[in-house]
Design a protein around this motif. Structure first.
Motif, PDB file in Angstrom:
ATOM      1  N   TRP A   1      -2.925   0.971   6.291  1.00 18.13           N
ATOM      2  CA  TRP A   1      -2.080  -0.086   5.739  1.00 18.13           C
ATOM      3  C   TRP A   1      -2.328  -0.177   4.226  1.00 18.13           C
ATOM      4  O   TRP A   1      -3.484  -0.132   3.781  1.00 18.13           O
ATOM      5  CB  TRP A   1      -2.395  -1.421   6.383  1.00 18.13           C
ATOM      6  CG  TRP A   1      -1.880  -1.549   7.780  1.00 18.13           C
ATOM      7  CD1 TRP A   1      -2.581  -1.360   8.936  1.00 18.13           C
ATOM      8  CD2 TRP A   1      -0.549  -1.898   8.169  1.00 18.13           C
ATOM      9  NE1 TRP A   1      -1.769  -1.556  10.017  1.00 18.13           N
ATOM     10  CE2 TRP A   1      -0.512  -1.900   9.574  1.00 18.13           C
ATOM     11  CE3 TRP A   1       0.621  -2.226   7.479  1.00 18.13           C
ATOM     12  CZ2 TRP A   1       0.637  -2.199  10.298  1.00 18.13           C
ATOM     13  CZ3 TRP A   1       1.757  -2.520   8.189  1.00 18.13           C
ATOM     14  CH2 TRP A   1       1.768  -2.510   9.590  1.00 18.13           C
TER      15      TRP A   1
ATOM     16  N   ARG B   1      -0.780  -2.160   0.455  1.00 19.35           N
ATOM     17  CA  ARG B   1      -0.109  -3.361  -0.048  1.00 19.35           C
ATOM     18  C   ARG B   1       0.333  -3.129  -1.486  1.00 19.35           C
ATOM     19  O   ARG B   1      -0.378  -2.504  -2.280  1.00 19.35           O
ATOM     20  CB  ARG B   1      -1.091  -4.552   0.013  1.00 19.35           C
ATOM     21  CG  ARG B   1      -0.586  -5.842  -0.565  1.00 19.35           C
ATOM     22  CD  ARG B   1      -1.571  -6.968  -0.265  1.00 19.35           C
ATOM     23  NE  ARG B   1      -2.822  -6.842  -0.995  1.00 19.35           N
ATOM     24  CZ  ARG B   1      -3.944  -7.441  -0.610  1.00 19.35           C
ATOM     25  NH1 ARG B   1      -3.977  -8.174   0.491  1.00 19.35           N
ATOM     26  NH2 ARG B   1      -5.044  -7.301  -1.320  1.00 19.35           N
TER      27      ARG B   1
ATOM     28  N   ARG C   1       0.452   0.450  -5.683  1.00 22.61           N
ATOM     29  CA  ARG C   1       0.169   0.265  -4.263  1.00 22.61           C
ATOM     30  C   ARG C   1      -1.328   0.483  -4.027  1.00 22.61           C
ATOM     31  O   ARG C   1      -1.921   1.406  -4.568  1.00 22.61           O
ATOM     32  CB  ARG C   1       0.997   1.256  -3.438  1.00 22.61           C
ATOM     33  CG  ARG C   1       1.040   0.988  -1.973  1.00 22.61           C
ATOM     34  CD  ARG C   1       2.084   1.862  -1.292  1.00 22.61           C
ATOM     35  NE  ARG C   1       3.429   1.598  -1.797  1.00 22.61           N
ATOM     36  CZ  ARG C   1       4.531   2.164  -1.306  1.00 22.61           C
ATOM     37  NH1 ARG C   1       4.435   3.030  -0.303  1.00 22.61           N
ATOM     38  NH2 ARG C   1       5.707   1.898  -1.812  1.00 22.61           N
TER      39      ARG C   1
ATOM     40  N   ASP D   1      -3.076 -12.292  -1.098  1.00 21.42           N
ATOM     41  CA  ASP D   1      -2.688 -11.304  -0.090  1.00 21.42           C
ATOM     42  C   ASP D   1      -1.184 -11.086  -0.054  1.00 21.42           C
ATOM     43  O   ASP D   1      -0.693 -10.206   0.665  1.00 21.42           O
ATOM     44  CB  ASP D   1      -3.154 -11.750   1.310  1.00 21.42           C
ATOM     45  CG  ASP D   1      -4.656 -11.759   1.462  1.00 21.42           C
ATOM     46  OD1 ASP D   1      -5.175 -12.715   2.098  1.00 21.42           O
ATOM     47  OD2 ASP D   1      -5.322 -10.844   0.950  1.00 21.42           O
TER      48      ASP D   1
ATOM     49  N   TYR E   1       3.716  -4.922   2.601  1.00 21.45           N
ATOM     50  CA  TYR E   1       2.730  -4.126   3.323  1.00 21.45           C
ATOM     51  C   TYR E   1       3.399  -2.907   3.939  1.00 21.45           C
ATOM     52  O   TYR E   1       4.430  -3.023   4.605  1.00 21.45           O
ATOM     53  CB  TYR E   1       2.067  -4.974   4.402  1.00 21.45           C
ATOM     54  CG  TYR E   1       1.044  -5.941   3.853  1.00 21.45           C
ATOM     55  CD1 TYR E   1       1.444  -7.034   3.089  1.00 21.45           C
ATOM     56  CD2 TYR E   1      -0.315  -5.751   4.066  1.00 21.45           C
ATOM     57  CE1 TYR E   1       0.506  -7.910   2.562  1.00 21.45           C
ATOM     58  CE2 TYR E   1      -1.254  -6.622   3.548  1.00 21.45           C
ATOM     59  CZ  TYR E   1      -0.839  -7.700   2.794  1.00 21.45           C
ATOM     60  OH  TYR E   1      -1.764  -8.570   2.268  1.00 21.45           O
TER      61      TYR E   1
END
Length: 123
Positions: free
Chosen positions: A36, A38, A45, A89, A93
């Motif tokens: 994963w 983000r 990224r 956060d 994603y």
């Protein structure tokens, strides 16, 4: 043709939880390392969590103890359990597969990508 599709993003308040899903199709992903990543607008990224095909999971320091990555090989699904979410956060994603070697959390080392799912954490 191998494809990845993310889902599960949304808006949540700080301290809340979300679960992201990545459905893999078009190939067998059993032997792939997957991860994963983000991305925030204007920034590169970044790697969040990776689950190697045959090794221990790896997490970015910013999410250790809060996020958990897992993989269901029978369902060809990658999951990311996110707890104690923080405003930082927030981002889009992406899941990725087919690690090319090198740094596990380097997005440039993955060949197959999904379209992303947006997560927004408000304070």
């Amino acid at each position: 043709q191998a494809q990845l599709e993310e889902s599960g993003g949304g808006s949540v308040q700080a301290g809340g939880s979300l679960r992201l899903f990545c459905a893999a199709s078009g190939s067998t992903y059993r032997g792939y390392s997957m991860g994963w990543f983000r991305q925030v607008p204007g920034e590169e990224r970044e790697g969040i969590a990776v689950i190697p095909a045959d090794g221990d999971t790896t997490y970015a320091d910013s999410v250790k103890g809060r996020f958990t990555i897992s993989k269901d090989n029978d369902k060809n699904t990658l999951l990311l359990e996110m707890n104690a979410l923080k405003p930082e956060d927030t981002g889009v994603y992406y899941c990725a597969a087919k690690f090319l070697g090198g740094d596990w959390l380097d997005p440039r080392r993955y060949e197959i990508w999904g379209q992303g799912t947006r997560v927004t954490v408000s304070s």
